[in-house]
Enzyme design. Structure first.
Site, PDB file in Angstrom:
ATOM      1  N   ALA A 278       0.831  -1.203   0.000  1.00 57.06           N
ATOM      2  CA  ALA A 278       0.000   0.000   0.000  1.00 57.06           C
ATOM      3  C   ALA A 278       0.865   1.253   0.000  1.00 57.06           C
ATOM      4  CB  ALA A 278      -0.928  -0.013   1.218  1.00 57.06           C
TER       5      ALA A 278
ATOM      6  N   HIS B 136      -7.681  -3.468   2.879  1.00 56.58           N
ATOM      7  CA  HIS B 136      -8.591  -4.535   3.277  1.00 56.58           C
ATOM      8  C   HIS B 136     -10.013  -4.045   3.553  1.00 56.58           C
ATOM      9  CE1 HIS B 136      -5.435  -7.330   2.874  1.00 56.58           C
ATOM     10  NE2 HIS B 136      -4.866  -7.179   4.051  1.00 56.58           N
TER      11      HIS B 136
END
Length: 277
Positions: A108, A148
């Site tokens: 990320a 997520h």
């Protein structure tokens, strides 16, 4: 002797590894499971603490001398990228902003750095994943990088997405997003055998999803069933069973761009064969 296996408590990982963790995979050795956030496993793997471990693809340049990438069990996909979140009245760019990120070697954060080139945040702080959205909502940070299940829950915190880094990556490359990788420790685990154990575990999970439900929910950090099901449906896909040519191309593109930008060390050609062959 039990193999030391580490993965996150997120639903996609507990779903994938349920059978292996519970001794349901024929021929696999017993395993000793550690549940830890990926930022923790990235660091622990560098110390050689685990035999099989889930890490960020962004961490591979620091790990491949000691670990081998397995072609299954990880997280790649489409429509599942990290988000940069702000408050409704938050900034439209990151110049001068304080940004919370879930780890400095996460995929990320690597995607964020590739996207944000040319912008100049005032501060980047590593913050535990579950604290990021509340911290942005409370004004302690101007923006937060999340992954997520936050894709499904961020509106509850009154937040908005400044950018979907998955959409940006896919639009720029046409490739899926390589998020999490499974590594086997060199000299300790037979990678071919480990691949078959994990594939068997994945196939058992798909064949009987109800078998892992209690286990998944027990580690899901109070997520409701609908969010858990969305999470698994998004992150457990054909790439989980096998990277395939497209998955390997995505890894090569991510780490190649990051190397060219000076964000990660160069990986030797001999270590890169796991995704270039």
């Amino acid at each position: 002797m039990a193999l030391k296996l580490a993965f996150s408590p997120c639903p996609n990982d507990t779903f994938v590894f349920h059978a292996l963790a519970h001794g349901l995979v024929k021929g696999a050795p017993p395993v000793e499971v550690t549940y830890a956030d990926v930022d923790v496993t990235n660091t622990a793997a560098e110390q050689g603490e685990f035999d099989l471990v889930k890490v960020s693809y962004a961490a591979l340049p620091w790990l491949l001398d000691d670990y081998e990438l397995l072609p299954c069990g990880g997280a790649l996909g489409r429509g599942c990228g990290p988000l940069v979140l702000t408050r409704q009245d938050g900034p439209q760019h990151l110049d001068g902003a304080r940004v919370a990120v879930p780890g400095d070697r996460t995929t990320a954060y690597l995607l964020f750095r590739l996207w944000a080139q040319g912008q100049q945040p005032a501060a980047i702080d590593v913050v535990p994943f579950h604290e990021i959205m509340p911290a942005v909502a409370a004004g302690r940070y101007d923006a937060g990088l999340v992954i997520h299940e936050a894709r499904f829950t961020y509106p509850r915190h009154g937040l908005t997405a400044l950018v979907d880094l998955g959409e940006w990556w896919e639009g720029d490359t046409g490739l899926p997003i390589p998020l999490g990788a499974i590594l086997a420790k060199r000299g300790t685990v037979d990678p071919a055998a480990a691949t078959e154990w994990i594939r068997d575990s994945v196939r058992q999970a798909w064949a009987n999803p109800a078998a892992s439900r209690d286990y998944v929910l027990a580690h899901a950090q109070e997520m409701e069933q609908a969010v858990v099901d969305q999470h698994i449906g998004l992150y457990v896909n054909e790439f989980t069973e096998d990277l395939g040519a497209e998955g390997r191309k995505a890894i090569e593109a991510l780490l190649g761009r990051a190397t060219d930008a000076g964000l990660v060390p160069q990986i030797s050609s001999s270590r890169a064969t796991a995704w270039s062959s």
